[in-house]
Design a protein around this motif. Structure first.
Motif, PDB file in Angstrom:
ATOM      1  N   PRO A  27       1.017  -1.279   0.086  1.00 45.61           N
ATOM      2  CA  PRO A  27       0.048   0.006   0.039  1.00 45.61           C
ATOM      3  C   PRO A  27       0.748   1.218  -0.189  1.00 45.61           C
ATOM      4  O   PRO A  27       0.387   2.139  -0.635  1.00 45.61           O
ATOM      5  N   ASP A  28       1.814   1.365   0.865  1.00 44.33           N
ATOM      6  CA  ASP A  28       2.917   2.477   0.751  1.00 44.33           C
ATOM      7  C   ASP A  28       3.509   2.720  -0.858  1.00 44.33           C
ATOM      8  O   ASP A  28       3.343   3.754  -1.063  1.00 44.33           O
ATOM      9  N   THR A  30       2.369   1.652  -3.427  1.00 39.18           N
ATOM     10  CA  THR A  30       1.285   1.920  -4.509  1.00 39.18           C
ATOM     11  C   THR A  30       0.800   3.351  -4.306  1.00 39.18           C
ATOM     12  O   THR A  30       0.420   4.101  -5.451  1.00 39.18           O
ATOM     13  N   ALA A  31       0.819   4.000  -3.090  1.00 35.69           N
ATOM     14  CA  ALA A  31       0.432   5.482  -3.036  1.00 35.69           C
ATOM     15  C   ALA A  31       1.517   6.409  -3.535  1.00 35.69           C
ATOM     16  O   ALA A  31       1.251   7.397  -4.092  1.00 35.69           O
ATOM     17  N   LYS A  32       2.821   5.983  -3.364  1.00 31.34           N
ATOM     18  CA  LYS A  32       3.888   6.494  -3.959  1.00 31.34           C
ATOM     19  C   LYS A  32       3.911   6.652  -5.450  1.00 31.34           C
ATOM     20  O   LYS A  32       3.941   7.725  -6.358  1.00 31.34           O
ATOM     21  N   ALA A  34       0.789   6.264  -7.260  1.00 27.70           N
ATOM     22  CA  ALA A  34       0.097   7.218  -7.619  1.00 27.70           C
ATOM     23  C   ALA A  34       0.210   8.631  -7.437  1.00 27.70           C
ATOM     24  O   ALA A  34      -0.200   9.508  -8.412  1.00 27.70           O
ATOM     25  N   TRP A  35       0.930   9.125  -6.395  1.00 25.94           N
ATOM     26  CA  TRP A  35       1.504  10.385  -6.315  1.00 25.94           C
ATOM     27  C   TRP A  35       2.544  10.750  -7.480  1.00 25.94           C
ATOM     28  O   TRP A  35       2.283  11.876  -7.957  1.00 25.94           O
ATOM     29  N   ASN A  51       9.252   3.419  -8.111  1.00 23.81           N
ATOM     30  CA  ASN A  51       8.389   2.597  -7.637  1.00 23.81           C
ATOM     31  C   ASN A  51       7.540   1.746  -8.205  1.00 23.81           C
ATOM     32  O   ASN A  51       6.964   0.764  -7.573  1.00 23.81           O
TER      33      ASN A  51
END
Length: 160
Positions: A27-28, A30-32, A34-35, A51
């Protein structure tokens, strides 16, 4: 050749790694991703590329762990094993020069990050299986067979 045996502790470690990768690390990352994707041009975006690469590695390891956890067979300690070298045993051996080694015989998935574990598939473990204290084992090595004597066998870790 890879044996599908594992100790209960080894299975627990694989499950913890899978849980960590799936619930925390993925999840960490994946968030990076997306950002980094939201910043625009992905072709020259190092954060995005790095990433995404990391995410592919995590997903690959998750797939491997899920398959491996299904394939392994947990071997529990049995009192019938006492006195002989079997899977899960802590063994102390000594050679003719007086060098001593102490290790535990475990599955191939458990030997990483542990210097005191050897795989059941190793020549040393194969040579020691079913032997008792004071027996000797001839271990094949690239430089020729080496003779080792068994000093002790335990199924409880006394080296921690």
């Amino acid at each position: 050749m890879r044996t599908n045996l594992i100790t209960p502790e080894g299975l627990e470690a694989l499950q913890q790694e899978l849980n960590y990768l799936w619930r925390e690390q993925r999840p960490d990352v994946t968030a990076k991703v997306a950002w980094a994707a939201s910043l625009g041009d992905r072709s020259e975006n190092a954060d995005y590329k790095e990433n995404k690469r990391l995410l592919r590695q995590i997903d690959s390891r998750i797939r491997f762990l899920r398959k491996r956890i299904e394939a392994v067979r947990v071997v529990e300690y049995s009192p019938q094993q006492d006195g002989r070298v079997f899977f899960g045993a802590w063994v102390e051996i000594e050679n003719e020069q007086g060098e001593q080694l102490t290790f535990r015989i475990v599955g191939p998935d458990e030997i990483y990050r542990r210097k005191d574990y050897i795989s059941i598939d190793s020549p040393m473990a194969r040579a020691l299986l079913k032997k008792a204290v004071d027996d000797d084992a001839l271990v094949p090595t690239p430089t020729g067979p080496k003779l080792w004597f068994i000093n002790s066998i335990s199924y409880v870790n006394t080296t921690v």
